[in-house]
Design a protein around this motif. Structure first.
Motif, PDB file in Angstrom:
ATOM      1  N   MET A 182      29.210 -30.560  12.877  1.00 24.12           N
ATOM      2  CA  MET A 182      28.265 -31.658  12.699  1.00 24.12           C
ATOM      3  C   MET A 182      28.966 -32.786  11.940  1.00 24.12           C
ATOM      4  SD  MET A 182      24.631 -31.800  10.608  1.00 24.12           S
ATOM      5  CE  MET A 182      23.789 -30.605  11.656  1.00 24.12           C
ATOM      6  N   PRO A 183      28.938 -33.997  12.439  1.00 23.08           N
ATOM      7  CA  PRO A 183      29.548 -35.112  11.696  1.00 23.08           C
ATOM      8  C   PRO A 183      28.760 -35.396  10.423  1.00 23.08           C
ATOM      9  CG  PRO A 183      28.333 -35.931  13.588  1.00 23.08           C
ATOM     10  CD  PRO A 183      28.335 -34.434  13.710  1.00 23.08           C
ATOM     11  N   THR A 184      29.433 -35.954   9.442  1.00 31.76           N
ATOM     12  CA  THR A 184      28.735 -36.309   8.214  1.00 31.76           C
ATOM     13  C   THR A 184      27.798 -37.484   8.471  1.00 31.76           C
ATOM     14  OG1 THR A 184      30.546 -37.777   7.574  1.00 31.76           O
ATOM     15  CG2 THR A 184      30.641 -35.509   6.766  1.00 31.76           C
ATOM     16  N   GLN A 185      26.791 -37.595   7.638  1.00 29.80           N
ATOM     17  CA  GLN A 185      25.863 -38.713   7.720  1.00 29.80           C
ATOM     18  C   GLN A 185      26.202 -39.701   6.619  1.00 29.80           C
ATOM     19  OE1 GLN A 185      21.712 -37.697   7.275  1.00 29.80           O
ATOM     20  NE2 GLN A 185      21.001 -39.718   7.896  1.00 29.80           N
ATOM     21  N   PRO A 186      26.509 -40.941   6.953  1.00 33.11           N
ATOM     22  CA  PRO A 186      26.894 -41.923   5.935  1.00 33.11           C
ATOM     23  C   PRO A 186      25.870 -42.001   4.808  1.00 33.11           C
ATOM     24  CG  PRO A 186      27.258 -42.806   8.132  1.00 33.11           C
ATOM     25  CD  PRO A 186      26.520 -41.516   8.313  1.00 33.11           C
ATOM     26  N   GLY A 187      26.356 -41.898   3.585  1.00 36.50           N
ATOM     27  CA  GLY A 187      25.504 -42.033   2.418  1.00 36.50           C
ATOM     28  C   GLY A 187      24.712 -40.806   2.044  1.00 36.50           C
ATOM     29  N   GLU A 188      24.886 -39.715   2.781  1.00 37.23           N
ATOM     30  CA  GLU A 188      24.112 -38.504   2.521  1.00 37.23           C
ATOM     31  C   GLU A 188      25.026 -37.289   2.397  1.00 37.23           C
ATOM     32  OE1 GLU A 188      20.978 -38.403   1.956  1.00 37.23           O
ATOM     33  OE2 GLU A 188      20.151 -40.240   2.789  1.00 37.23           O
ATOM     34  N   THR A 189      24.897 -36.559   1.305  1.00 36.04           N
ATOM     35  CA  THR A 189      25.609 -35.285   1.179  1.00 36.04           C
ATOM     36  C   THR A 189      24.953 -34.239   2.061  1.00 36.04           C
ATOM     37  OG1 THR A 189      26.241 -35.779  -1.102  1.00 36.04           O
ATOM     38  CG2 THR A 189      26.346 -33.474  -0.417  1.00 36.04           C
ATOM     39  N   TYR A 190      23.613 -34.227   2.049  1.00 38.22           N
ATOM     40  CA  TYR A 190      22.843 -33.298   2.863  1.00 38.22           C
ATOM     41  C   TYR A 190      22.116 -34.088   3.956  1.00 38.22           C
ATOM     42  CZ  TYR A 190      23.711 -30.326  -1.184  1.00 38.22           C
ATOM     43  OH  TYR A 190      24.319 -29.617  -2.198  1.00 38.22           O
ATOM     44  N   PRO A 191      22.491 -33.914   5.213  1.00 45.19           N
ATOM     45  CA  PRO A 191      21.913 -34.716   6.298  1.00 45.19           C
ATOM     46  C   PRO A 191      20.405 -34.550   6.421  1.00 45.19           C
ATOM     47  CG  PRO A 191      23.877 -33.541   7.036  1.00 45.19           C
ATOM     48  CD  PRO A 191      23.533 -32.986   5.688  1.00 45.19           C
ATOM     49  N   ASP A 192      19.741 -35.592   6.901  1.00 49.79           N
ATOM     50  CA  ASP A 192      18.306 -35.506   7.121  1.00 49.79           C
ATOM     51  C   ASP A 192      18.004 -34.972   8.512  1.00 49.79           C
ATOM     52  OD1 ASP A 192      18.560 -37.647   8.947  1.00 49.79           O
ATOM     53  OD2 ASP A 192      17.974 -39.142   7.457  1.00 49.79           O
ATOM     54  N   ALA A 193      16.724 -34.742   8.787  1.00 42.68           N
ATOM     55  CA  ALA A 193      16.321 -34.113  10.042  1.00 42.68           C
ATOM     56  C   ALA A 193      16.684 -34.974  11.250  1.00 42.68           C
ATOM     57  CB  ALA A 193      14.818 -33.838  10.025  1.00 42.68           C
ATOM     58  N   GLY A 194      16.589 -36.292  11.108  1.00 45.30           N
ATOM     59  CA  GLY A 194      16.950 -37.172  12.212  1.00 45.30           C
ATOM     60  C   GLY A 194      18.414 -37.039  12.595  1.00 45.30           C
ATOM     61  N   HIS A 195      19.271 -36.849  11.608  1.00 41.64           N
ATOM     62  CA  HIS A 195      20.700 -36.658  11.876  1.00 41.64           C
ATOM     63  C   HIS A 195      20.913 -35.344  12.621  1.00 41.64           C
ATOM     64  CE1 HIS A 195      24.992 -37.299  11.220  1.00 41.64           C
ATOM     65  NE2 HIS A 195      25.096 -36.034  10.827  1.00 41.64           N
ATOM     66  N   VAL A 196      20.155 -34.305  12.259  1.00 40.70           N
ATOM     67  CA  VAL A 196      20.263 -33.020  12.960  1.00 40.70           C
ATOM     68  C   VAL A 196      19.832 -33.171  14.418  1.00 40.70           C
ATOM     69  CG1 VAL A 196      19.520 -30.614  13.018  1.00 40.70           C
ATOM     70  CG2 VAL A 196      19.887 -31.745  10.827  1.00 40.70           C
ATOM     71  N   VAL A 197      18.765 -33.906  14.659  1.00 37.82           N
ATOM     72  CA  VAL A 197      18.321 -34.136  16.035  1.00 37.82           C
ATOM     73  C   VAL A 197      19.415 -34.828  16.842  1.00 37.82           C
ATOM     74  CG1 VAL A 197      16.684 -35.390  17.495  1.00 37.82           C
ATOM     75  CG2 VAL A 197      15.864 -34.164  15.474  1.00 37.82           C
ATOM     76  N   ASP A 198      20.015 -35.869  16.266  1.00 45.19           N
ATOM     77  CA  ASP A 198      21.099 -36.574  16.961  1.00 45.19           C
ATOM     78  C   ASP A 198      22.253 -35.618  17.282  1.00 45.19           C
ATOM     79  OD1 ASP A 198      19.659 -38.913  16.755  1.00 45.19           O
ATOM     80  OD2 ASP A 198      20.759 -39.657  15.005  1.00 45.19           O
TER      81      ASP A 198
END
Length: 353
Positions: A66-82
């Motif tokens: 899973m790629p990292t989410q900019p500005g987030e250590t722990y990704p949010d649910a929207g990032h998981v969906v993507d």
């Protein structure tokens, strides 16, 4: 119209995608049937503020970090969906979205998978439907008398929906703590948190990485006959993700013992006192969504389907994937489902060759 294939995977979320990845590596013909009209599994239905317990690199399905989410250590649910949408496309997994399976039946040397869009004859079936579609509500006396709004974790979205209201959050697990914290930190909601036992917060430096390691070690110990290490339960119940930690440290996340009864206007506590409420959020867990397997008559007197790993003991052509530790250590998590999915695919290959 009836179609034939080697394997049907029932469920298009993270467990179904992991199964598809490994089935393809085994060279098997398969199709994945997902009830949701769009990819992303249950993650597309989560509340707005939800974040993973683990960093992106420790929250990945097999084959694709899973790629990292900019500005987030722990990704949010929207990032998981993507990520799940990309995963499905990257591996060209044959997922038929918007297809709800009603029943799986025996049909001679095949299993018949009956869906609202057609029927499949398969040599093996992987059930990966999870539990999000089957929320559990406890039989609390007076629950049907309460005149306010009642909803489950699956229906909760954001604090703004409860602005100016008195909300009771029920449940001492992660979802209860996170939703209570979400409401309390908003500042426009009067929150009461009720739990059956005193909440146990995990140490602040523990996240999903350690939880997965502990769950895996417990499974290994049990498999080797070394006794139950208790696993994650020995550490605590609630991961102290940043919002939970903030609410706890601010004194906004103090639980009261579970109330014995609801009234028309709110709750009655064990000491006889009463509290009015406008809404109750039941964060009381889920049950495995297995109604489609009822025609196979695999449940015992406790309603449980016996498994050897992921394989159903009473039907070797059926594997259950992603329902929790009983179908693989931490198999209901993104990182945990890969290993049991791989083993299920290997066993299916061995069965079919």
């Amino acid at each position: 119209m009836t179609q034939s294939t080697d394997v049907v995977v029932v469920g298009g979320g993270q467990a179904g995608l992991a199964a598809g990845y490994h089935l393809r590596r085994q060279g098997l013909d398969f199709t994945v049937l997902g009830a949701d009209p769009a990819p992303g599994g249950a993650w597309q239905h989560m509340w707005d503020s939800l974040h993973l317990f683990s960093p992106a690199e420790h929250s990945s399905l097999p084959g694709r970090l899973m790629p990292t989410q900019p500005g987030e250590t722990y990704p949010d649910a929207g990032h998981v969906v993507d990520y799940l949408v990309d995963y499905e496309k990257r591996y060209d997994l044959p997922v038929q979205h918007g297809t709800r399976v009603g029943a799986v039946r025996r049909d001679g040397d095949r299993l018949l998978v009956e869906a609202d869009t057609g029927t499949w004859r398969a040599r093996a079936v992987v059930s990966a439907t999870g539990s999000w579609s089957r929320p559990f509500l406890p039989a609390v006396p007076g629950r049907h008398l309460f005149a306010g709004r009642q909803l489950h974790t699956v229906n909760y979205r954001r604090p703004a929906d409860f602005a100016g209201q008195r909300v009771v959050v029920v449940g001492g697990g992660n979802s209860g703590a996170q939703i209570a914290a979400d409401l309390a930190l908003d500042g426009h909601v009067e929150v009461t948190w009720a739990t059956r036992r005193l909440p146990r917060f995990l140490p602040d430096d523990i996240d999903g990485r350690i939880l997965f390691d502990v769950a895996t070690a417990r499974r290994r110990a049990l498999d080797e006959g070394r006794g139950d290490t208790v696993g994650v339960a020995s550490l605590g119940d609630i991961v102290a993700v940043p919002p939970v930690r903030a609410a706890r440290d601010a004194g906004l996340l103090t639980a009261r013992p579970m109330f014995p009864r609801l009234t028309a206007t709110g709750i009655r506590w064990a000491d006889g006192s009463r509290s009015d409420a406008d809404a109750i959020v039941w964060c009381t867990g889920f049950r495995p969504a297995l109604a489609h397997l009822a025609p196979l008559n695999l449940r015992d007197e406790r309603g449980h389907i016996a498994t050897d790993g992921t394989r159903a003991v009473g039907e070797p052509r059926l594997h259950l994937l992603g329902y929790g530790d009983w179908t693989g250590p931490a198999s209901a998590t993104l990182i945990g489902v890969g290993r049991p999915a791989r083993e299920a695919a290997r066993q299916i290959r061995d069965l079919l060759i």
